[in-house]
Motif scaffolding. Structure first.
Motif, PDB file in Angstrom:
ATOM      1  N   GLU A 150       0.910  -1.303  -0.101  1.00 29.39           N
ATOM      2  CA  GLU A 150       0.160   0.036   0.045  1.00 29.39           C
ATOM      3  C   GLU A 150       0.774   1.175  -0.108  1.00 29.39           C
ATOM      4  O   GLU A 150       2.155   1.075   0.400  1.00 29.39           O
ATOM      5  CB  GLU A 150      -1.036   0.144   1.142  1.00 29.39           C
ATOM      6  N   SER A 151       0.273   2.417  -0.168  1.00 28.71           N
ATOM      7  CA  SER A 151       1.103   3.675  -0.540  1.00 28.71           C
ATOM      8  C   SER A 151       0.261   4.890   0.004  1.00 28.71           C
ATOM      9  O   SER A 151      -0.888   4.722  -0.178  1.00 28.71           O
ATOM     10  CB  SER A 151       1.432   3.795  -1.879  1.00 28.71           C
ATOM     11  N   VAL A 152       1.050   5.763   0.245  1.00 32.14           N
ATOM     12  CA  VAL A 152       0.593   7.251   0.609  1.00 32.14           C
ATOM     13  C   VAL A 152       1.310   8.191   0.091  1.00 32.14           C
ATOM     14  O   VAL A 152       2.666   8.193  -0.092  1.00 32.14           O
ATOM     15  CB  VAL A 152       0.453   7.291   2.181  1.00 32.14           C
ATOM     16  N   LEU A 170       2.588  10.936  10.444  1.00 29.79           N
ATOM     17  CA  LEU A 170       1.986  10.073   9.622  1.00 29.79           C
ATOM     18  C   LEU A 170       2.751   9.320   8.610  1.00 29.79           C
ATOM     19  O   LEU A 170       2.619   8.262   8.434  1.00 29.79           O
ATOM     20  CB  LEU A 170       0.991  10.995   8.723  1.00 29.79           C
ATOM     21  N   CYS A 191       2.814   5.268   8.563  1.00 32.09           N
ATOM     22  CA  CYS A 191       2.309   4.581   7.647  1.00 32.09           C
ATOM     23  C   CYS A 191       3.712   3.633   7.096  1.00 32.09           C
ATOM     24  O   CYS A 191       3.505   2.313   6.676  1.00 32.09           O
ATOM     25  CB  CYS A 191       2.282   5.471   6.499  1.00 32.09           C
ATOM     26  N   SER A 192       4.745   4.259   7.169  1.00 32.72           N
ATOM     27  CA  SER A 192       5.907   3.282   6.970  1.00 32.72           C
ATOM     28  C   SER A 192       5.959   1.929   7.920  1.00 32.72           C
ATOM     29  O   SER A 192       6.404   1.040   7.445  1.00 32.72           O
ATOM     30  CB  SER A 192       7.353   4.152   7.020  1.00 32.72           C
ATOM     31  N   LYS A 239       3.824   0.356   8.983  1.00 31.96           N
ATOM     32  CA  LYS A 239       2.674  -0.413   8.670  1.00 31.96           C
ATOM     33  C   LYS A 239       2.891  -0.817   7.244  1.00 31.96           C
ATOM     34  O   LYS A 239       2.171  -1.512   6.550  1.00 31.96           O
ATOM     35  CB  LYS A 239       1.181   0.311   8.656  1.00 31.96           C
ATOM     36  N   MET A 246       3.707   0.703   4.300  1.00 33.60           N
ATOM     37  CA  MET A 246       3.341   1.704   3.360  1.00 33.60           C
ATOM     38  C   MET A 246       4.430   2.174   2.621  1.00 33.60           C
ATOM     39  O   MET A 246       5.254   2.600   3.216  1.00 33.60           O
ATOM     40  CB  MET A 246       2.235   2.376   3.624  1.00 33.60           C
ATOM     41  N   VAL A 292       5.960   5.276   1.018  1.00 33.01           N
ATOM     42  CA  VAL A 292       5.543   6.798   1.365  1.00 33.01           C
ATOM     43  C   VAL A 292       6.299   7.902   0.170  1.00 33.01           C
ATOM     44  O   VAL A 292       7.327   7.712  -0.072  1.00 33.01           O
ATOM     45  CB  VAL A 292       5.935   7.321   2.760  1.00 33.01           C
ATOM     46  N   LEU A 313      -4.772   6.898  10.975  1.00 34.43           N
ATOM     47  CA  LEU A 313      -4.648   5.502  10.144  1.00 34.43           C
ATOM     48  C   LEU A 313      -5.918   4.427  10.622  1.00 34.43           C
ATOM     49  O   LEU A 313      -6.313   3.790   9.703  1.00 34.43           O
ATOM     50  CB  LEU A 313      -3.554   4.728  10.699  1.00 34.43           C
ATOM     51  N   TYR A 322      -8.524   5.354   8.048  1.00 32.78           N
ATOM     52  CA  TYR A 322      -7.780   4.732   6.772  1.00 32.78           C
ATOM     53  C   TYR A 322      -8.427   3.252   6.613  1.00 32.78           C
ATOM     54  O   TYR A 322      -8.731   2.626   5.775  1.00 32.78           O
ATOM     55  CB  TYR A 322      -6.578   4.938   6.441  1.00 32.78           C
ATOM     56  N   ASN A 323      -8.206   2.647   7.753  1.00 36.27           N
ATOM     57  CA  ASN A 323      -8.926   1.375   7.847  1.00 36.27           C
ATOM     58  C   ASN A 323     -10.428   1.014   8.407  1.00 36.27           C
ATOM     59  O   ASN A 323     -10.462   0.152   8.478  1.00 36.27           O
ATOM     60  CB  ASN A 323      -7.939   0.521   9.012  1.00 36.27           C
TER      61      ASN A 323
END
Lengths: 224, 224, 224, 224
Positions: D3-5, D18, D22-23, D25, D27, D29, D201, D204-205
């Protein structure tokens, strides 16, 4: 010591999901309702306690908390989920039933919040959550009874957030904008109670540096 | 035939200004209150009728309207001005007094609106106005009692606006954001009740092509 | 000396009604618009002055006020009525047109308010009114352009009310919830601009002891 | 696939938290900012990509997304975090800077949302989040610039929620009510950016059966 939750106005929908989720997180669960027979299978499934309570009755709520004291002490989380609603044009509504509905939807929440706060202030922590509805922020035609109760409940929650957040008691108000269920209701998508319960728990676990007091939840296809 | 107004929860402040203004516009005035003695001089000044009424009591409100029927028939304007407020942290509040306050501030408005609407629907016209407060839209700390009542009142008004505007009954909700009076209260500027009454009458005279259902009023120096 | 009004974004609907009403109250009227040709008959009817102005252009607004200074001095009332709207899903919208729309609907109001305030603060009085829309408080699907502009305009008005009310400058924000017109649009009832103008003038004449900063206007049969 | 943000308006506070979360998790970035030098250490720490971008410039945003396409394809989550604010009474403000501020705080969000939506509609999923402030819902005195931008941003978000939720694109608007930081600012408690990032997050989920579009976050001791 185990964390604990008291759910007032427990039934088969959101409160059952909440009870199951809390239990899965190793929380001790107490369920209060007027009719506790319907809670029997849930009670067994998660080892919850059930207490009969009329949430709009001063004495009954007082007794509820005395019994809860003995079972789990002061709950970490108290959820007020009770409400009474019926539709109708203003001239068709029964006055006594209307008064009773305001008492269950709003005044009972006051009683429960009062008992909970008395205990939580001593422990210096706790969370008190209230379940709102579309009618919390929009007074629909022929929905004056529910609008009075749910607007009033929101006023209570907002006032308590201002009073109690600085005392480390977290207030949450959840506007559930739609019918709750696991299956569509005809062509109408319902909100999965497990998904709602997840958001309640996330609120419960928020750090006090960044507390919400309110959010809205609806399906992705809901018109609003 | 003369136009007429019924003011429920009449006292010395806003309701007196409204009564005087309506009377000056040649409207017949009926004033209802728990204590009608205090209305004696106003009654004489404008030739108003006074009726004893407990606005949160179903029977008392029913009787009020029966008496009003005989005096002025169906009022063109009904104003609900009654409220009961007291401050205090959630743990200090008396439960029974809290319930009584919700009943006066919110449930009584429902009762009055119901009786008024029954009559106005037959005539196919009328205006029903509700007096709100800062607490109608903001739940202040230690003001949960007033917030429950005034938020609930606003929910009622909004719901009725949606139901009754299409039936030519005009609903007005006025958020009076500050204390009412003719003189400053120490360094605090108060809102002149005559100025508020003027806005009520302007609402009353709005053309149904452009109806408001709500407005806020505060002094120019009020912080908000 | 005669009172005066400057209407920016003048056209044939609300602004014409306002101009006529103000003129009938013996106010001197100045009308500003991009296209002033269309104002010719109104200009003659009430002896108004017209000034060409692009409300979203810094220099043009500056010139507008310099010209206005010479004609009527500092206006007692300034109304910002300009807006630019178009519909469309987010992916279909033209970016440059979107930016231009925000500039007209919101930034231009800032420019006009700034020039007006500079003058009114010297005189220590004045009123500045902004015309909003349904989109001021509700962001409809496919209406993001208008929502950005009108939400932004409301933020401006609310901020200015807090800053300028204590300085005796009255800010008004009017949420016109529906299409404006004299006749139904098919089965859709429109809001009579004369009725809207009446409410603007009532705001203008409010006593500063009881100022509103906002109200909503819609037809009695509008769904909301 | 990972996944990416994409975070637009990246700096040292919330966006860094953030990015780190995210990283963690797993994702991928991408960080966009006018000045990407300041992002160097963060870039190394989490292996992020950085792209120079002026968020209020049409071409620059277009280029940002073209570059992003090559690095991560269509992001799962896009966060718009850019804003420009300054205080001042209406008469002291610089017009050009005010316009620039509206462009960064609101119009840039439109540009980013437009590019993101074009891509997400093709994939039939995605989340677009906007960072709001106290000024998103309250226009403070001497804060008209920020109020215009942040009210406008909220209008955009609400409109997009109504348009895009049914198309499986989740819109989130976060009202960050207070200053962000890890330490108190004098006696003033700040909101921990890591705690805010956690709520982003969780949004997001969320399951699309129970989507929020907005929430407020403040410290437990914040007055509001």
């Amino acid at each position: 010591m185990k964390e604990s939750v008291l759910i007032v106005g427990a039934g088969s929908g959101l409160s059952a999901s909440l009870a199951l989720l809390c239990s899965s997180k190793n929380m001790k669960v107490v369920l209060a309702a007027r009719n506790i027979k319907k809670l029997d299978s849930l009670k067994k499934e998660i080892g919850a306690e059930t207490i009969r309570c009329n949430a709009s009755d001063i004495k009954s709520v007082s007794n509820l908390f005395k019994k809860t004291d003995k079972i789990i002490g002061t709950p970490n989380l108290v959820v007020y989920n009770a409400s009474l609603r019926f539709h109708g044009g203003i001239t068709e509504l029964d006055s006594k039933k209307t008064q009773a509905a305001i008492n269950v939807t709003c005044f009972g929440a006051f009683l429960v919040a009062q008992e909970a706060t008395r205990r939580m202030l001593k422990r210096k922590s706790g969370s008190i959550f209230f379940t709102g509805a579309s009618a919390s922020i929009k007074g629909f035609a022929k929905s004056s009874v529910f609008a009075m109760g749910k607007f009033g409940l929101r006023g209570l929650a907002q006032s308590l957030a201002r009073e109690l957040h600085p005392k480390n008691i977290h207030i949450g108000h959840f506007i559930i904008d739609g019918a709750i269920g696991y299956k569509p209701y005809g062509s109408y998508q319902t909100i999965n109670p497990d998904s709602i319960a997840k958001t309640y728990l996330e609120f419960y676990n928020q750090d006090k540096s960044a507390w919400s007091w309110e959010t809205e939840l609806r399906t992705s296809v809901e018109k609003f």
